[in-house]
Scaffold this active site. Structure first.
Site, short mmCIF file in Angstrom:
data_model
loop_
_atom_site.label_atom_id
_atom_site.label_comp_id
_atom_site.label_asym_id
_atom_site.label_seq_id
_atom_site.Cartn_x
_atom_site.Cartn_y
_atom_site.Cartn_z
N ARG A 154 -0.85 -5.08 3.59
CA ARG A 154 -0.99 -5.28 2.13
C ARG A 154 -0.31 -4.11 1.45
O ARG A 154 -0.73 -2.96 1.58
CB ARG A 154 -2.47 -5.34 1.73
CG ARG A 154 -2.68 -5.61 0.25
CD ARG A 154 -2.33 -7.04 -0.09
NE ARG A 154 -2.74 -7.41 -1.44
CZ ARG A 154 -1.95 -7.51 -2.49
NH1 ARG A 154 -0.64 -7.24 -2.35
NH2 ARG A 154 -2.41 -7.89 -3.67
N GLY A 155 0.80 -4.41 0.78
CA GLY A 155 1.65 -3.35 0.25
C GLY A 155 0.95 -2.36 -0.63
O GLY A 155 1.13 -1.14 -0.48
N GLU A 156 0.15 -2.84 -1.58
CA GLU A 156 -0.46 -1.93 -2.55
C GLU A 156 -1.46 -0.99 -1.90
O GLU A 156 -1.79 0.06 -2.46
CB GLU A 156 -1.13 -2.73 -3.67
CG GLU A 156 -2.31 -3.54 -3.23
CD GLU A 156 -2.92 -4.35 -4.37
OE1 GLU A 156 -4.15 -4.47 -4.38
OE2 GLU A 156 -2.16 -4.84 -5.24
N ASP A 157 -1.95 -1.35 -0.69
CA ASP A 157 -2.94 -0.51 0.00
C ASP A 157 -2.28 0.61 0.82
O ASP A 157 -2.71 1.77 0.75
CB ASP A 157 -3.80 -1.34 0.94
CG ASP A 157 -4.83 -2.19 0.18
OD1 ASP A 157 -4.96 -2.00 -1.04
OD2 ASP A 157 -5.47 -3.04 0.82
N THR A 158 -1.24 0.26 1.59
CA THR A 158 -0.76 1.21 2.62
C THR A 158 0.75 1.41 2.67
O THR A 158 1.23 2.14 3.53
CB THR A 158 -1.22 0.72 4.02
OG1 THR A 158 -0.59 -0.54 4.30
CG2 THR A 158 -2.73 0.58 4.09
N GLU B 210 0.60 -15.11 6.63
CA GLU B 210 1.18 -14.39 7.79
C GLU B 210 0.17 -14.35 8.92
O GLU B 210 0.50 -14.63 10.08
CB GLU B 210 1.55 -12.96 7.38
CG GLU B 210 2.78 -12.84 6.51
CD GLU B 210 3.06 -11.41 6.10
OE1 GLU B 210 3.99 -11.20 5.33
OE2 GLU B 210 2.31 -10.51 6.56
#
Length: 811
Positions: free
Chosen positions: A29-33, A96
């Site tokens: 999850r892009g916004e997390d990590t 995914e």
């Protein structure tokens, strides 16, 4: 046609390593990590040369997974899923995840979950942030007015829940209360191990291997119930077995659930605990879980047998030289359906001797013999190592061709000699001058392993004598002579053939690769470097002449071969360019002729003693253990009673006398060859030769009559081909030579009739009379003639029916 080279650059025509585009697909999850943990993980993966797909674009809009992401997942071997707090809030991430878990179920896709500051139980039961996210997705479904889209949402939510439950039930890494650097280091090590990335290496550049690769690929892809399970690749040392096995392993190991390549087993088994270490490596590679320590070979075999039955495995056992190694490394329980084993060995007959083949249902087995390169491929390989390209430099073309021809398609020799040219002080002239005189140490080191591991000293002795004296001879002829000399044993030639030290042509002629022949001669040479009379075999003409002319013979020597034609041919060689330049001559035809004349006169003056090849028979008297003697075109003086009494093979082409002297002891002779001699008759008085089996008088153009067969009770082959003055073969042949199998009278054009007693020869199978134009006429359909030996063709003249009926039925 086969060869491989250790060149790191990839050929443009080489096959790709596998059907996968990536090792790892990274789901997060892009916004997390994106700018923290995942960024650090991606860097570590790439530094470890793990091909990783990383989607650098933020995914915010749309209901369906991008096609490129779907393709990337399906073309990756594994996926790392970073399950962070807001992972489930993204429908793209959940799509995914669902596809990844589907790939895991259907195609063995490896999944590695990381629980990044979330609990696996929250993921499994969709609680806390995962519960909130799934509730939002459900609410969105309920607000959807389109019934088809609502149904589609419901279906997706069920897939997502199932995928979340499955991934949470898997063993993964938890990031809570752990240093991220240590966590990432452990993740990279684990994924490398799970993907067997330590097996990956550069696929070597291949020259001349297309047919072999195609055959082995078909073998590996055939997974039917009746498919062949084991393939043995065999051939002489240095011919490319290991490289070929490594090549196909690199291409196909990803197609199997587990795989293992055990290299250089022969050498590793000589180390302390060698077999046990091999078992440990095998178990570590083929067991999905971590392997347990084993402390003895028997326990290791039991574990291996169980592991081979559980998974579809590709196993390469490289360099097997004893069937007991196979017993230890594959056991007797069999293989999982679809599993394949490739064995490389210098011994053709070894594989099927192991215990697995003694079971009630032995596995299907096939063999592939690796041959050398053709002329064009040899030149390519030599040039690649010498010049870094597939063609020689213009100035070195002729020399390169000569070197390639000497190597006879042997990859290791081509590689070593080509690489030696790249030394600053090396020239083609240096390399050419050394060929045949001494074998390159690097080549010898590899080839000699086959010799050193022969089962017995008798086999080694047999190899040396064949290499020095009997290459090109008939198998039975050689076996009978050497057996009479107590050299080798009855199964010796078969052992040498099985171990690729000897080859048998279709005509039963023994052939040997030039490098192996040079090695055999070198082994004898090492018996005494400076004193040839202390060696068991003498074959080099200059050394033979020196020993004989200086009367240095000893009881050590058992074999001696001197052919004066070989020596004379060397005197007539053209001068080298280096010698011409040394005397101030340029490479013009007129100067070449002058130089040739000068060399001829000098050679005649300085080497007259050797070119005549004369010595006293007394020189042989001290060689009391001499059993194999070849004296072709020599001039002897003195009594023939000086010849050693124990000679089994006497070859004297160009024998100068009109008959064999009565004082020549021949009672132990097995083979007598007096071809191209001045004989008019064999002897004046009959002699009893109780052991003689082979009598060759071919091309004795003054020979008028052959008789006195009463003294040859064991004669098997009589060769009289091209005796153009022969008028008669004595009738006694049918009364006394009951062992005769072959009579060769081809091209005896003055012979008018055959002895009528020939009908008594019940063992006669080959009668060659082609070219006997005065022999009379015989019906061609009355006799079943067979060509034999080196006759190019057998023409059967027509004969009277009455004579044909009198021939033995054995023909």
């Amino acid at each position: 046609m086969v060869v491989l080279t250790e060149i790191t650059e990839q050929s443009s025509s080489s096959t790709t390593l596998s059907t996968y585009d990536y090792d790892v697909f990274l789901s997060f999850r892009g916004e997390d990590t994106r700018h923290s943990f995942t960024d650090h993980l991606l860097k570590a993966l790439r530094e470890a040369t793990i091909d990783t797909f990383f989607d650098d674009a933020e995914i915010q809009i749309g209901d369906f997974l991008k096609p490129e992401l779907e393709k990337a997942i399906k073309s990756s071997r594994a996926s790392i899923i970073v399950l962070s707090k807001n992972y489930a809030s993204s429908t793209w991430c959940l799509d995914e995840l669902a596809l990844i878990m589907e790939q895991r179920r259907t195609s063995g896709h490896i999944v590695f979950p990381i629980f990044y500051h979330v609990k696996p139980s929250d993921v499994r039961k969709q609680r806390n942030s995962f519960g909130d996210a799934m509730a939002e997705h459900k609410q969105r479904m309920e607000t959807e007015l389109n019934s088809e889209k609502r149904s589609e949402w419901a279906h997706k939510i069920e897939k997502w829940k199932k995928a979340l439950t499955e991934v949470a039930d898997m063993k993964g890494e938890e990031a809570n209360d752990r240093r991220e650097t240590i966590l990432i280091e452990g993740i990279v090590k684990e994924i490398s191990s799970r993907l067997d990335l330590y097996k990956r290496s550069e696929i070597p550049h291949i020259i001349g291997m297309e047919s072999s690769i195609g055959m082995i690929t078909s073998f590996l892809k055939d997974r039917s119930q009746q498919s062949t399970k084991i393939l043995t690749i065999w051939g002489m040392a240095g011919i490319g077995k290991t490289y070929l096995a490594n090549y196909v392993f690199q291409l196909h190991y990803l197609d199997f659930e587990r795989s293992c390549f055990l290299e250089d087993i022969e050498r590793r088994c000589t180390q302390p605990n060698g077999l046990l270490d091999l078992q440990k490596q095998l178990l570590k590679d083929i067991q999905a879980r971590s392997w347990m320590d084993i402390d003895n070979v028997n326990a290791g075999t039991l574990k291996i047998e169980k592991s081979l039955l559980r998974k579809r495995i590709l196993l390469v056992l490289d360099g097997i030289n004893k069937f007991e190694q196979l017993d230890v490394l594959i056991g007797t329980k069999g293989l999982h359906p679809g599993s394949k084993i490739i064995i490389t060995s210098k011994n053709e007959s070894l594989t099927e001797k192991c215990r697995l083949f003694q079971t009630q249902v032995p596995p299907k087995h096939m063999k592939h013999c690796l041959q050398g390169l053709d002329d064009e491929e040899s030149l390519q390989l030599l040039s690649r190592h010498a010049f870094g390209c597939n063609e020689p430099n213009k100035g070195g073309n002729k020399q390169s061709i000569k070197v390639a021809k000497y190597c006879q398609g042997h990859p290791l020799a081509l590689k070593v000699l080509g690489s030696s040219f790249r030394r600053e002080d090396a020239t083609w002239e240096d390399i050419l001058e050394s060929l045949g005189k001494e074998i390159n140490p690097d080549i010898k080191k590899v080839l000699k392993i086959s010799y050193d591991t022969l089962p017995s000293e008798k086999d080694k002795e047999l190899f040396k004598y064949i290499a020095c004296l009997f290459v090109g001879e008939d198998r039975k002829f050689t076996e009978d002579i050497l057996k009479a000399c107590d050299i080798g044993k009855s199964s010796g030639i078969k052992v040498l053939i099985n171990r690729c030290l000897l080859t048998l042509e279709s005509s039963d002629k023994l052939t040997m690769h030039q490098l192996l022949q040079d090695m055999g001669k070198d082994i004898v040479h090492q018996e005494s470097l400076k004193k040839p009379w202390k060696r068991s075999i003498l074959w080099h003409h200059e050394e033979c002449l020196d020993v004989l002319q200086n009367r240095q013979g000893t009881t050590t020597t058992q074999g001696l071969a001197l052919d004066m034609r070989t020596f004379e041919n060397e005197i007539w060689k053209e001068p080298s360019s280096a010698n011409m330049q040394m005397f101030g001559f340029r490479s013009y035809p007129s100067f070449s002729c002058l130089w040739w004349l000068f060399g001829w006169v000098s050679g005649m003056c300085s080497s007259s003693r050797k070119t005549k090849g004369d010595f006293e028979t007394l020189a042989l008297s001290e060689m009391r253990n001499l059993k194999l003697l070849q004296l072709n075109y020599v001039q002897l003086s003195g009594s023939y009673k000086n010849f050693p009494h124990g000679i089994r093979w006497l070859c004297m082409h160009g024998f100068p006398l009109s008959y064999i002297p009565s004082d020549l002891e021949m009672e132990n002779l097995v083979a007598l060859d007096l071809s191209n001699s001045k004989l008019q008759q064999l002897w004046k008085k009959p002699k009893l030769l109780r052991s003689l089996k082979f009598l060759n008088l071919s091309s004795c153009h003054e020979l008028l009559r052959v008789g006195h067969f009463s003294g040859l009770p064991l004669l098997e082959r009589l060769t009289l081909t091209r005796c153009t003055s022969l008028l008669e073969v004595c009738e006694s042949i049918g009364n006394y030579c009951q062992k005769l199998e072959v009579i060769d009278l081809s091209k005896c054009n003055k012979l008018k009739e055959l002895p009528r007693s020939i009908r008594k020869l019940k063992n006669l199978t080959h009668l060659l009379i082609d070219g006997c134009s005065n022999l009379g006429e015989f019906p061609a359909d009355s006799v079943n003639m067979k060509s034999h030996g080196s006759s190019s063709s057998t023409v059967v003249p027509r004969t009277p029916e009455s004579f044909a009926n009198s021939l033995p039925r054995s023909l």
